[in-house]
Design a protein around this motif. Structure first.
Motif, PDB file in Angstrom:
ATOM      1  N   SER A 172       0.831  -1.193   0.000  1.00 30.03           N
ATOM      2  CA  SER A 172       0.000   0.000   0.000  1.00 30.03           C
ATOM      3  C   SER A 172       0.871   1.250   0.000  1.00 30.03           C
ATOM      4  O   SER A 172       1.893   1.303   0.676  1.00 30.03           O
ATOM      5  N   MET A 173       0.462   2.255  -0.767  1.00 30.15           N
ATOM      6  CA  MET A 173       1.148   3.545  -0.786  1.00 30.15           C
ATOM      7  C   MET A 173       0.127   4.661  -0.568  1.00 30.15           C
ATOM      8  O   MET A 173      -1.062   4.492  -0.848  1.00 30.15           O
ATOM      9  N   TYR A 174       0.616   5.794  -0.111  1.00 35.12           N
ATOM     10  CA  TYR A 174      -0.242   6.963   0.115  1.00 35.12           C
ATOM     11  C   TYR A 174      -1.452   6.603   0.984  1.00 35.12           C
ATOM     12  O   TYR A 174      -2.581   6.941   0.673  1.00 35.12           O
ATOM     13  N   TYR A 175      -1.186   5.859   2.051  1.00 40.12           N
ATOM     14  CA  TYR A 175      -2.222   5.486   3.024  1.00 40.12           C
ATOM     15  C   TYR A 175      -3.390   4.756   2.369  1.00 40.12           C
ATOM     16  O   TYR A 175      -4.551   4.961   2.722  1.00 40.12           O
ATOM     17  N   GLY A 176      -3.067   3.876   1.420  1.00 41.00           N
ATOM     18  CA  GLY A 176      -4.107   3.050   0.814  1.00 41.00           C
ATOM     19  C   GLY A 176      -4.755   3.647  -0.413  1.00 41.00           C
ATOM     20  O   GLY A 176      -5.715   3.076  -0.949  1.00 41.00           O
ATOM     21  N   ASN A 177      -4.246   4.778  -0.892  1.00 43.92           N
ATOM     22  CA  ASN A 177      -4.803   5.374  -2.110  1.00 43.92           C
ATOM     23  C   ASN A 177      -4.226   4.753  -3.378  1.00 43.92           C
ATOM     24  O   ASN A 177      -4.822   4.856  -4.447  1.00 43.92           O
ATOM     25  N   LYS A 178      -3.050   4.105  -3.252  1.00 51.58           N
ATOM     26  CA  LYS A 178      -2.446   3.404  -4.393  1.00 51.58           C
ATOM     27  C   LYS A 178      -1.808   2.102  -3.897  1.00 51.58           C
ATOM     28  O   LYS A 178      -1.477   1.966  -2.713  1.00 51.58           O
ATOM     29  N   TYR A 179      -1.601   1.155  -4.845  1.00 48.61           N
ATOM     30  CA  TYR A 179      -0.960  -0.127  -4.528  1.00 48.61           C
ATOM     31  C   TYR A 179       0.052  -0.482  -5.613  1.00 48.61           C
ATOM     32  O   TYR A 179      -0.166  -0.204  -6.797  1.00 48.61           O
ATOM     33  N   TYR A 180       1.157  -1.119  -5.169  1.00 45.04           N
ATOM     34  CA  TYR A 180       2.224  -1.520  -6.084  1.00 45.04           C
ATOM     35  C   TYR A 180       2.606  -2.975  -5.803  1.00 45.04           C
ATOM     36  O   TYR A 180       2.632  -3.409  -4.652  1.00 45.04           O
ATOM     37  N   ALA A 181       2.908  -3.700  -6.874  1.00 44.96           N
ATOM     38  CA  ALA A 181       3.328  -5.101  -6.764  1.00 44.96           C
ATOM     39  C   ALA A 181       4.830  -5.206  -7.024  1.00 44.96           C
ATOM     40  O   ALA A 181       5.333  -4.658  -8.018  1.00 44.96           O
ATOM     41  N   TYR A 182       5.524  -5.928  -6.138  1.00 40.57           N
ATOM     42  CA  TYR A 182       6.970  -6.106  -6.228  1.00 40.57           C
ATOM     43  C   TYR A 182       7.285  -7.578  -6.469  1.00 40.57           C
ATOM     44  O   TYR A 182       6.846  -8.439  -5.706  1.00 40.57           O
ATOM     45  N   THR A 183       8.023  -7.850  -7.527  1.00 38.02           N
ATOM     46  CA  THR A 183       8.496  -9.212  -7.787  1.00 38.02           C
ATOM     47  C   THR A 183       9.875  -9.358  -7.143  1.00 38.02           C
ATOM     48  O   THR A 183      10.803  -8.612  -7.467  1.00 38.02           O
ATOM     49  N   ILE A 184       9.976 -10.317  -6.223  1.00 38.88           N
ATOM     50  CA  ILE A 184      11.162 -10.443  -5.370  1.00 38.88           C
ATOM     51  C   ILE A 184      11.870 -11.769  -5.628  1.00 38.88           C
ATOM     52  O   ILE A 184      11.219 -12.815  -5.749  1.00 38.88           O
ATOM     53  N   GLU A 185      13.199 -11.716  -5.683  1.00 40.08           N
ATOM     54  CA  GLU A 185      14.024 -12.920  -5.788  1.00 40.08           C
ATOM     55  C   GLU A 185      14.925 -12.976  -4.554  1.00 40.08           C
ATOM     56  O   GLU A 185      15.691 -12.040  -4.307  1.00 40.08           O
ATOM     57  N   THR A 186      14.832 -14.076  -3.796  1.00 39.68           N
ATOM     58  CA  THR A 186      15.534 -14.189  -2.519  1.00 39.68           C
ATOM     59  C   THR A 186      16.665 -15.210  -2.608  1.00 39.68           C
ATOM     60  O   THR A 186      16.446 -16.370  -2.969  1.00 39.68           O
ATOM     61  N   TYR A 187      17.869 -14.769  -2.260  1.00 44.79           N
ATOM     62  CA  TYR A 187      19.030 -15.663  -2.207  1.00 44.79           C
ATOM     63  C   TYR A 187      19.343 -15.973  -0.744  1.00 44.79           C
ATOM     64  O   TYR A 187      19.304 -15.087   0.108  1.00 44.79           O
ATOM     65  N   LYS A 188      19.647 -17.257  -0.470  1.00 40.81           N
ATOM     66  CA  LYS A 188      19.688 -17.741   0.908  1.00 40.81           C
ATOM     67  C   LYS A 188      21.062 -18.205   1.391  1.00 40.81           C
ATOM     68  O   LYS A 188      21.199 -18.649   2.525  1.00 40.81           O
ATOM     69  N   ASP A 189      22.053 -18.123   0.540  1.00 42.98           N
ATOM     70  CA  ASP A 189      23.407 -18.510   0.943  1.00 42.98           C
ATOM     71  C   ASP A 189      24.268 -17.254   0.924  1.00 42.98           C
ATOM     72  O   ASP A 189      24.752 -16.818  -0.123  1.00 42.98           O
ATOM     73  N   VAL A 190      24.433 -16.643   2.092  1.00 44.00           N
ATOM     74  CA  VAL A 190      25.151 -15.374   2.208  1.00 44.00           C
ATOM     75  C   VAL A 190      26.268 -15.562   3.226  1.00 44.00           C
ATOM     76  O   VAL A 190      26.006 -15.876   4.389  1.00 44.00           O
ATOM     77  N   ARG A 191      27.505 -15.352   2.810  1.00 40.18           N
ATOM     78  CA  ARG A 191      28.652 -15.674   3.670  1.00 40.18           C
ATOM     79  C   ARG A 191      29.449 -14.424   4.052  1.00 40.18           C
ATOM     80  O   ARG A 191      29.599 -13.512   3.234  1.00 40.18           O
ATOM     81  N   LEU A 192      29.931 -14.421   5.274  1.00 44.15           N
ATOM     82  CA  LEU A 192      30.738 -13.308   5.769  1.00 44.15           C
ATOM     83  C   LEU A 192      32.124 -13.361   5.145  1.00 44.15           C
ATOM     84  O   LEU A 192      32.812 -14.382   5.208  1.00 44.15           O
ATOM     85  N   VAL A 193      32.530 -12.241   4.565  1.00 45.05           N
ATOM     86  CA  VAL A 193      33.819 -12.150   3.889  1.00 45.05           C
ATOM     87  C   VAL A 193      34.817 -11.323   4.693  1.00 45.05           C
ATOM     88  O   VAL A 193      35.975 -11.695   4.844  1.00 45.05           O
ATOM     89  N   GLY A 194      34.351 -10.205   5.208  1.00 42.68           N
ATOM     90  CA  GLY A 194      35.268  -9.343   5.938  1.00 42.68           C
ATOM     91  C   GLY A 194      34.562  -8.319   6.781  1.00 42.68           C
ATOM     92  O   GLY A 194      33.463  -7.869   6.442  1.00 42.68           O
TER      93      GLY A 194
END
Length: 712
Positions: A172-194
């Motif tokens: 929801s945006m602008y307190y429910g006056n507009k709506y937006y759809a987000y296509t999300i890609e999630t990566y699950k292998d994240v390693r500490l490098v430094g």
């Protein structure tokens, strides 16, 4: 709101209307491109966000659901803030191998450390879907309105064709006056490098938090791994470094005042369009209550952390989290006063009413509702903060929710396992003895600050802090929730599985537990005397705020609106700039390594400096990382409009090169979540020259720089 302010709303001339300032938090598909180019941008909006081909958005990710991060090499190397990666650095630390104090630098990919549960999210596409989501909602009111919108969202999501590794989120945006759809890609292998030692990554710690001039090297590095097809996968030793569609070139060019910059990231939450009455309540009542609670908790924790290294490591991340918004709220209150935020809102409302008299009715209703809600809102602020910051009570709340779910038949084996894992993680960094003292002091504050109508019967006995410390310590010692008493032959703090071996006995024991009963007494009173009234009025406020937002957008044709932040991908822009926040005080836009040495206090938990960094300074061994002054730049400020969630966001130059890493705001401008004022609002960034200098010269990790495209 005072009578004077109420009357002035409708007496001020329309000439005092809001004057649009550059900035804002813009949806990447709706950029204010003309103004960006007028300010100096050399690339196009399509270079920033393009779902059809590689663009800068493909190098920007949401880090672990909260911060922002960016990809800076063709091998999935990720840069974010030290404080964003702090929990992961802490998780790999022990008293014997203290990565917080010593830092960590993998010397090759094999040494990079996995972080179970950590994710990064890419935004593949953004579409406005207001027509689909609002279809059939005309004339509906709550709760039917929410039901219809939620149903429309599910219908929309179910009709979209996406890849198995993608999800769709509708916002929801602008307190429910507009709506937006987000296509999300999630990566699950994240390693500490430094990560630099916290004497660099947290330099200045609490004293300098939200403050400029700043000398903090607030950065850490991770790497995204993918399967052999470059797609998201759970952690596996067979995974390979992710190959991005785009990665950011890293600039080591000098910065000059008034250079164009833009920040790309996931700002958390702003409320720029509230009425004056709401801002006044925040400034005078809500924020001061929150500050008071955290002040007590932080002082109690700090006393113990300074005396004991094991406690310091246990509570380091939690302390930083509590302190962050405590100090932010202090600055917010001062900034709202200094920038005359309420008066500015009043003037703007007056100008709107002069153009559209219907807005007066909306404002009158909002004023009444906020005043009616005020006592319940204040109790909500105290209650929420006490339960959050007294970990003993927070634990009791978790167990209460668990019991409710079990008795309602909603807790399956998977849910129980997840709950037990959460408890195991929590108890690892929990001191029952220390938190008994915190809880005792917070209960005294709650008893003394809360109106009698909101307190349980007989709660006056908790008003004496010294007496509380003895009382709560005794309760804590006899509680299975604190882990100091056993259930099913085990302590919850050391053997969760055994403690859960007989669920019925566990629940019966929990219900008789003294901590559980104390918490339940407080919660039940709150739920009876404050929560229903607070929530009921808030529902009406929300509905009117939606109307007020629509009226603002329809009435003020001269203003270009952007939606409040809600953790979705945004672009903000401005110029490199210093500031003059107070009379006779002026700040330059850039700090340098010399300033680190000036602040150096040997052995101090905030201002100690590693010997190697001092040696590099004394030798002036700066390589290509010095600027025109001959020193290494550390941080800089600009007029970009940022907030929480923008931590770790890339700061980019006119050509889309990385020039800094956003990590904070100037204290005098933290009110920008509510009232952006270009006179005071400055975001604070780590200079890329300092980041590369630390990686190369301090950490001897030039192999990481060799991965990057460095623009000289």
């Amino acid at each position: 709101m005072t009578k004077k302010i109420l009357l002035s709303v409708f007496l001020l001339p329309a000439a005092m209307a809001f004057a649009q300032q550059y900035g804002g938090m813009w949806i990447p598909t709706e950029l204010n491109e003309k103004e960006m180019k007028d300010l100096g941008m050399k690339i196009s909006a399509k270079d920033i966000f393009n779902p059809q081909k590689a663009s800068i958005k493909d190098a920007v990710v949401q880090f672990n659901g909260g911060c922002t991060a960016e990809i800076i090499s063709p091998k999935g190397l990720v840069l974010t803030n030290h404080h964003c990666g702090f929990g992961q650095i802490q998780a790999h630390s022990t008293v014997e191998n203290d990565l917080l104090s010593n830092g960590f630098w993998a010397k090759n990919m094999e040494q990079e450390l996995p972080n179970p549960g950590v994710t990064v999210d890419f935004i593949a596409d953004i579409k406005e879907v207001s027509n689909q989501i609002l279809e059939g909602t005309d004339n509906l009111t709550e709760p039917e309105l929410s039901k219809k919108i939620n149903n429309n969202i599910e219908i929309y999501k179910n009709t979209q064709k996406i890849e198995p590794y993608q999800t769709i989120s509708v916002k929801s945006m602008y307190y429910g006056n507009k709506y937006y759809a987000y296509t999300i890609e999630t990566y699950k292998d994240v390693r500490l490098v430094g990560a630099p030692p916290q004497s660099i990554g947290k330099f200045g710690s609490d004293t300098d938090n939200w403050v400029w001039p700043r000398h903090t090297g607030d950065f850490s590095m991770f790497r995204i791994y993918a399967d052999k097809n470059n797609k998201p996968a759970e952690y596996s030793k067979d995974n390979i470094p992710y190959v991005p569609k785009h990665y950011l070139p890293v600039s080591v060019k000098d910065k000059n005042e008034n250079d164009f910059t833009f920040v790309f990231g996931f700002p958390g939450r702003t409320t720029e369009y509230l009425p004056a009455i709401a801002v006044e309540k925040i400034m005078k009542e809500i924020d001061p209550a929150r500050i008071a609670v955290r002040d007590v908790a932080l002082k109690t924790l700090d006393e113990r952390m300074r005396a004991d290294d094991a406690t310091r490591i246990k509570y380091a991340s939690k302390y930083a989290s509590v302190a962050n918004y405590w100090k932010k709220w202090i600055g917010e209150v001062e900034g709202l006063k200094k920038s005359n935020a309420v008066e500015k809102k009043v003037m703007y409302e007056g100008s709107l009413v002069s153009k559209n008299p219907e807005i007066k009715t909306t404002l009158d209703q909002l004023n009444k509702l906020y005043n009616d809600q005020a006592p319940f809102a204040l109790n909500n602020a105290y209650y929420s903060e006490v339960i959050r910051n007294a970990e003993t009570l927070m634990l009791a709340n978790l167990y209460s929710n668990y019991i409710t779910a079990v008795e309602a038949g909603r807790m399956d084996e998977k849910g129980t396992t997840a709950f037990k894992n959460r408890l195991t993680s929590f108890y690892k960094d929990y001191s029952a003895e220390l938190d008994a003292k915190v809880t005792a002091k917070l209960l005294a504050l709650y008893a003394n600050k809360t109106a009698a109508q909101f307190l349980p019967a007989g709660f006056d006995k908790y008003k004496n802090e010294a007496q509380n410390i003895q009382t709560i310590e005794e309760i804590s010692k006899n509680s299975i929730i604190t882990g100091r008493a056993a259930v099913n032959g085990a302590s919850l703090s050391t053997d969760v599985d055994k403690a859960f071996s007989n669920q019925d006995k566990l629940i019966k024991t929990l219900k008789k537990d003294p901590v559980y009963q104390l918490f339940t007494n407080i919660k039940e009173t709150y739920m009876k005397t404050a929560d229903p009234q607070f929530t009921s009025i808030q529902t009406k406020i929300d509905a009117l705020q939606k109307t007020f937002m629509a009226q603002q957008m329809a009435t003020d044709k001269d203003r270009k609106f952007f939606p409040d932040a809600n953790s979705t991908l945004r672009v903000t822009y401005g110029k490199v700039k210093g500031s003059s926040p107070r009379d006779a005080v002026s700040y330059d836009y850039q700090t340098h390594l010399a300033g680190v040495i000036e602040k150096y206090v040997p052995g101090d938990y905030e201002f100690d400096v590693p010997k190697k960094l001092i040696d590099l300074y004394n030798k002036k061994d700066y390589g290509l990382y010095k600027d025109k002054t001959g020193d290494v730049p550390v941080g800089f400020t600009a007029t970009n409009h940022t907030t929480g969630g923008n931590s770790g966001s890339p700061a980019l130059d006119a050509y889309g090169n990385l020039v800094g890493l956003n990590f904070d705001r100037q204290w005098e401008g933290t009110m920008s979540d509510i009232n952006y004022d270009p006179r005071f609002s400055r975001n604070i960034m780590v200079d890329t020259k300092y980041i590369l200098f630390i990686i190369d010269k301090f950490a001897d990790s030039k192999w990481l720089i060799d991965e990057m495209k460095v623009v000289k």
